[in-house]
Design a protein around this motif. Structure first.
Motif, PDB file in Angstrom:
ATOM      1  N   CYS A  87       0.848  -1.196   0.000  1.00 27.31           N
ATOM      2  CA  CYS A  87       0.000   0.000   0.000  1.00 27.31           C
ATOM      3  C   CYS A  87       0.885   1.249   0.000  1.00 27.31           C
ATOM      4  O   CYS A  87       1.776   1.375   0.846  1.00 27.31           O
ATOM      5  CB  CYS A  87      -0.900  -0.008   1.227  1.00 27.31           C
ATOM      6  N   CYS A 117       0.008   3.371   3.686  1.00 29.09           N
ATOM      7  CA  CYS A 117       0.415   2.915   5.024  1.00 29.09           C
ATOM      8  C   CYS A 117       1.653   2.021   4.971  1.00 29.09           C
ATOM      9  O   CYS A 117       2.240   1.729   6.019  1.00 29.09           O
ATOM     10  CB  CYS A 117      -0.732   2.179   5.711  1.00 29.09           C
ATOM     11  N   CYS A 159      -6.175  -2.012  -0.013  1.00 29.57           N
ATOM     12  CA  CYS A 159      -5.687  -1.938   1.361  1.00 29.57           C
ATOM     13  C   CYS A 159      -6.916  -1.717   2.241  1.00 29.57           C
ATOM     14  O   CYS A 159      -7.613  -0.704   2.081  1.00 29.57           O
ATOM     15  CB  CYS A 159      -4.710  -0.780   1.541  1.00 29.57           C
ATOM     16  N   TYR A 179       0.498  -6.865   1.341  1.00 26.49           N
ATOM     17  CA  TYR A 179      -0.533  -7.910   1.347  1.00 26.49           C
ATOM     18  C   TYR A 179      -0.167  -8.993   0.343  1.00 26.49           C
ATOM     19  O   TYR A 179       0.412  -8.713  -0.703  1.00 26.49           O
ATOM     20  CB  TYR A 179      -1.898  -7.314   0.988  1.00 26.49           C
ATOM     21  N   VAL A 193      -7.114  -0.840   5.226  1.00 31.86           N
ATOM     22  CA  VAL A 193      -6.933   0.264   6.173  1.00 31.86           C
ATOM     23  C   VAL A 193      -7.215   1.600   5.482  1.00 31.86           C
ATOM     24  O   VAL A 193      -7.906   2.475   6.019  1.00 31.86           O
ATOM     25  CB  VAL A 193      -5.505   0.260   6.755  1.00 31.86           C
ATOM     26  N   ASP A 194      -6.700   1.751   4.254  1.00 31.24           N
ATOM     27  CA  ASP A 194      -6.793   3.044   3.562  1.00 31.24           C
ATOM     28  C   ASP A 194      -7.818   3.072   2.430  1.00 31.24           C
ATOM     29  O   ASP A 194      -8.042   4.115   1.832  1.00 31.24           O
ATOM     30  CB  ASP A 194      -5.417   3.400   2.979  1.00 31.24           C
TER      31      ASP A 194
HETATM   32 ZN   LIG Z   1      -2.709   1.051   3.431  1.00 28.90          ZN
END
Ligand SMILES: [Zn+2]
Length: 326
Positions: free
Chosen positions: A195, A198, A209, A202, A211-212
């Motif tokens: 990513c 962050c 991602c 993966y 998270v983002d």
């Molecule tokens: Zn990320």
């Protein structure tokens, strides 16, 4: 066109038939269709209990049919593997002559236009009957049963159990990231997607991602190291359910790849008995001989990776490793 993969899950079931459905199924093997009396009415298929009062019924069986009348129907234009016929047919509620309730069965009418509510149908019996609802292959239009000439198997044991399979088939799209990841594994590369926001990496061709919420593409690919350290493990003692191929205890391990935060979960551990596994062991990837022949998978499973084996290097001494499993 999006690539897809098709999966099927099948659950085999076994159930006891009991005294009433057992009598009904054994009657079918003899080309007799049995109903059961309840008051002034006859129910076919027979039930053990009166559906209005819940009272147990006397086992007063009466032969019905074999002809009957279609009360309602629906057309199955594209039969699946699970359907009773391999060509278009109708499922119908059929009230057999002498019965007051209806039986669900297939009608092999050849065409939608040949079906109608109120039409007369009769059973087409299988030559080999075994005490199962499919002893009637299907009902056919008209008043004349089909398949009434053979003698059947007089020495057959009465059936008391019934096997059947519930099954579901579903289709899953395969994203481009997964396809590229799988191609890479065929050449012995372990591909990750990093990513740009962050910095998390993966595996398995993840599309975003989490998270983002940033889409990950070919631009974010990185080659991952093929060595790491064992952070945690599970030893599984196989239960012998249908389809289980393992017979001896085996391990699944979590591997933290070198110089990264990538953990591959539930990996196969090779060349080491479960009793000798230690947290902190150094491991290296072992590729299958024919990675191209492996089934398509995603998530933490890596296509074509046979598993991980000890490198023989000294263990890593880090008490926090045990907590790193994903
Ligand atoms: Zn990320």
């Amino acid at each position: 066109m999006t690539a897809t993969t098709q999966s099927t899950i099948t659950f085999p079931y076994k159930r006891s038939l009991g005294p009433v459905l057992g009598a009904f199924m054994n009657g079918l093997a003899e080309r007799r269709i049995l109903g059961i009396r309840t008051g002034d009415a006859v129910m076919c298929p027979p039930l053990e209990w009166d559906p209005r009062t819940g009272a147990e019924l006397a086992r007063d069986f009466v032969e019905v049919g074999p002809g009957g009348t279609v009360q309602s129907w629906c057309w199955v234009g594209t039969p699946s593997e699970q359907h009773p016929l391999d060509r278009p047919f109708a499922f119908a509620l059929i009230r057999l002559d002498g019965a007051d309730t209806a039986l669900v069965h297939a009608v092999d009418a050849c065409s939608f236009d040949a079906m109608s509510t109120g039409m007369r149908v009769a059973p087409r019996w299988r030559a080999e009957r075994r005490g199962h609802i499919t002893d009637i292959e299907a009902f056919v239009p008209g008043d004349d049963p089909v398949g009434v000439d053979d003698d059947g198997d007089a020495s057959r044991e009465p059936v008391t159990m019934m096997d059947y399979r519930a099954s579901i088939t579903y289709t899953t799209p395969i994203p481009d990231n997964v396809i590229r990841t799988e191609r890479a594994t065929r050449t012995g590369r372990l591909l990750g997607l990093r990513c740009p926001s962050c910095g998390r990496t993966y595996t398995g061709g993840k599309g975003y991602c989490p998270v983002d919420s940033i889409a990950l593409t070919a631009d974010h690919e990185v080659d991952l190291p093929q060595r790491g350290v064992l952070t945690n493990y599970t030893v599984i003692t196989p239960v012998q359910y249908p389809g289980q191929t393992e017979t001896e205890p085996f391990a699944r391990v979590h591997v933290l790849l070198d110089d990264s935060d990538v953990i591959l979960s539930f990996q196969d551990l090779l060349d080491l008995p479960p009793g000798e596994i230690r947290i902190g062991m150094r491991l290296e990837a072992v590729w299958a001989d024919d990675a191209a022949g492996q089934p398509a998978v995603g998530g933490s499973t890596v296509q074509g990776l046979a598993g991980w084996r000890p490198t023989g290097e000294p263990d890593v001494d880090d008490r926090d490793l045990v907590n790193r499993i994903c």
